[in-house]
Design a protein around this motif. Structure first.
Motif, mmCIF file in Angstrom:
data_model
loop_
_atom_site.group_PDB
_atom_site.id
_atom_site.type_symbol
_atom_site.label_atom_id
_atom_site.label_comp_id
_atom_site.label_asym_id
_atom_site.label_seq_id
_atom_site.Cartn_x
_atom_site.Cartn_y
_atom_site.Cartn_z
ATOM 1 N N ILE A 109 0.795 -1.233 0.000
ATOM 2 C CA ILE A 109 0.000 0.000 0.000
ATOM 3 C C ILE A 109 0.828 1.284 0.000
ATOM 4 C CG2 ILE A 109 -2.062 -1.013 1.059
ATOM 5 C CD1 ILE A 109 -0.994 0.079 3.756
ATOM 6 N N GLY A 110 2.157 1.196 0.037
ATOM 7 C CA GLY A 110 2.996 2.400 0.068
ATOM 8 C C GLY A 110 3.217 2.986 -1.316
ATOM 9 N N GLN A 111 4.167 3.909 -1.392
ATOM 10 C CA GLN A 111 4.517 4.581 -2.645
ATOM 11 C C GLN A 111 5.425 3.683 -3.490
ATOM 12 O OE1 GLN A 111 3.351 7.812 -3.465
ATOM 13 N NE2 GLN A 111 2.080 7.268 -1.714
ATOM 14 N N THR A 112 5.250 3.764 -4.817
ATOM 15 C CA THR A 112 6.096 2.992 -5.730
ATOM 16 C C THR A 112 6.696 3.917 -6.794
ATOM 17 O OG1 THR A 112 4.185 2.397 -7.092
ATOM 18 C CG2 THR A 112 4.877 0.798 -5.425
ATOM 19 N N ILE A 113 7.997 3.783 -6.979
ATOM 20 C CA ILE A 113 8.719 4.556 -7.984
ATOM 21 C C ILE A 113 9.670 3.605 -8.704
ATOM 22 C CG2 ILE A 113 10.452 6.368 -8.361
ATOM 23 C CD1 ILE A 113 9.332 7.854 -5.961
ATOM 24 N N SER A 114 9.770 3.762 -10.011
ATOM 25 C CA SER A 114 10.789 3.033 -10.767
ATOM 26 C C SER A 114 11.801 4.035 -11.304
ATOM 27 C CB SER A 114 10.159 2.249 -11.918
ATOM 28 O OG SER A 114 9.475 1.122 -11.433
ATOM 29 N N LEU A 115 13.023 3.583 -11.439
ATOM 30 C CA LEU A 115 14.116 4.392 -11.981
ATOM 31 C C LEU A 115 14.479 3.811 -13.337
ATOM 32 C CD1 LEU A 115 16.315 4.418 -8.739
ATOM 33 C CD2 LEU A 115 14.475 6.000 -9.382
ATOM 34 N N ALA A 116 14.611 4.662 -14.349
ATOM 35 C CA ALA A 116 14.843 4.145 -15.696
ATOM 36 C C ALA A 116 15.672 5.108 -16.532
ATOM 37 C CB ALA A 116 13.509 3.880 -16.400
ATOM 38 N N PHE A 117 16.538 4.541 -17.343
ATOM 39 C CA PHE A 117 17.182 5.332 -18.382
ATOM 40 C C PHE A 117 16.121 5.629 -19.429
ATOM 41 C CE2 PHE A 117 20.678 2.633 -16.708
ATOM 42 C CZ PHE A 117 21.469 3.648 -16.185
ATOM 43 N N SER A 118 16.254 6.738 -20.154
ATOM 44 C CA SER A 118 15.219 7.117 -21.115
ATOM 45 C C SER A 118 15.000 6.046 -22.193
ATOM 46 C CB SER A 118 15.518 8.478 -21.732
ATOM 47 O OG SER A 118 16.828 8.502 -22.241
ATOM 48 N N ILE A 119 16.027 5.261 -22.508
ATOM 49 C CA ILE A 119 15.843 4.207 -23.512
ATOM 50 C C ILE A 119 14.934 3.083 -23.002
ATOM 51 C CG2 ILE A 119 17.994 4.622 -24.755
ATOM 52 C CD1 ILE A 119 19.205 2.185 -23.288
ATOM 53 N N GLN A 120 14.655 3.081 -21.694
ATOM 54 C CA GLN A 120 13.792 2.050 -21.124
ATOM 55 C C GLN A 120 12.309 2.427 -21.155
ATOM 56 O OE1 GLN A 120 16.558 1.723 -17.500
ATOM 57 N NE2 GLN A 120 15.606 -0.300 -17.599
ATOM 58 N N ILE A 121 11.998 3.637 -21.609
ATOM 59 C CA ILE A 121 10.596 4.037 -21.752
ATOM 60 C C ILE A 121 10.160 3.605 -23.149
ATOM 61 C CG2 ILE A 121 8.946 5.943 -21.686
ATOM 62 C CD1 ILE A 121 10.402 5.397 -18.996
ATOM 63 N N HIS A 122 9.142 2.781 -23.192
ATOM 64 C CA HIS A 122 8.716 2.153 -24.451
ATOM 65 C C HIS A 122 7.192 2.267 -24.554
ATOM 66 C CE1 HIS A 122 8.205 -1.020 -27.466
ATOM 67 N NE2 HIS A 122 9.515 -0.969 -27.669
#
Length: 186
Positions: free
Chosen positions: A149-162
């Protein structure tokens, strides 16, 4: 395109990233993360220990410790596909497991109840702007996130956004994705 093919392609792209670009973008992603209220207000942060081609979380763990935050890292149980988190107080509390990944050396006194985790940094290989991700294929995080139930964040290099990743009914999106260029609110 299926998940396996997408995983293989992004792993190749990540592996070919130059060290200076990797370091600079990891640094900028971390700086953007530290500016978020989610990070600033969290006392217990869950994070995986990054592999060579993932956004560097070793520096994030160090920064959390310097800021007086508690850090917990996951231990995966392949037999049950369960994941449990244990507090990490020093890097020497880690051991190498399958595929060269680092997990906590088990000590029950360091077990962290999921309800005590305020911010979870969720790993992945590919992400869309709605927060859905392609992970490493074990399904550990989707199972865990189903009741988290907490906060969720992912970290990604821009090439990982698809833009086009397959989404299954059991996939659970993250709330934010931080790249070196932007913070995506999902």
């Amino acid at each position: 395109m299926n998940k396996k093919k997408l995983r293989d392609e992004i792993k190749q792209q990540l592996a070919s990233m130059s060290r200076p670009i990797y370091e600079q973008e990891s640094f900028e992603i971390a700086a953007r993360l530290y500016a978020l209220p989610d990070w600033q207000n969290a006392n217990m942060i869950a994070v995986t220990v990054s592999a060579d081609f993932e956004v560097d979380t070793w520096q994030i763990i160090r920064s959390a410790w310097l800021a007086g935050k508690r850090v917990c890292v996951p231990k995966c149980y392949p037999g049950t596909k369960e994941m449990r988190f244990y507090q990490l107080n020093k890097f020497s509390d880690l051991e190498t497991v399958y595929a060269g990944l680092y997990e906590p050396i088990l000590q029950e006194k360091r077990y962290v109840n999921p309800k005590d985790i305020e911010l979870m940094i969720v790993p992945g290989l590919l992400f869309n702007r709605e927060g859905f991700r392609i992970g490493f294929g074990g399904g550990y995080y989707d199972r865990f996130l189903a009741s988290y139930i907490g906060q969720t964040i992912s970290l990604a290099f821009s090439i990982q956004i698809h833009p086009c990743i397959p989404v299954d009914h059991y996939d659970i999106p993250v709330q934010k994705i931080v790249t070196h260029q932007e913070t995506i609110i999902c």
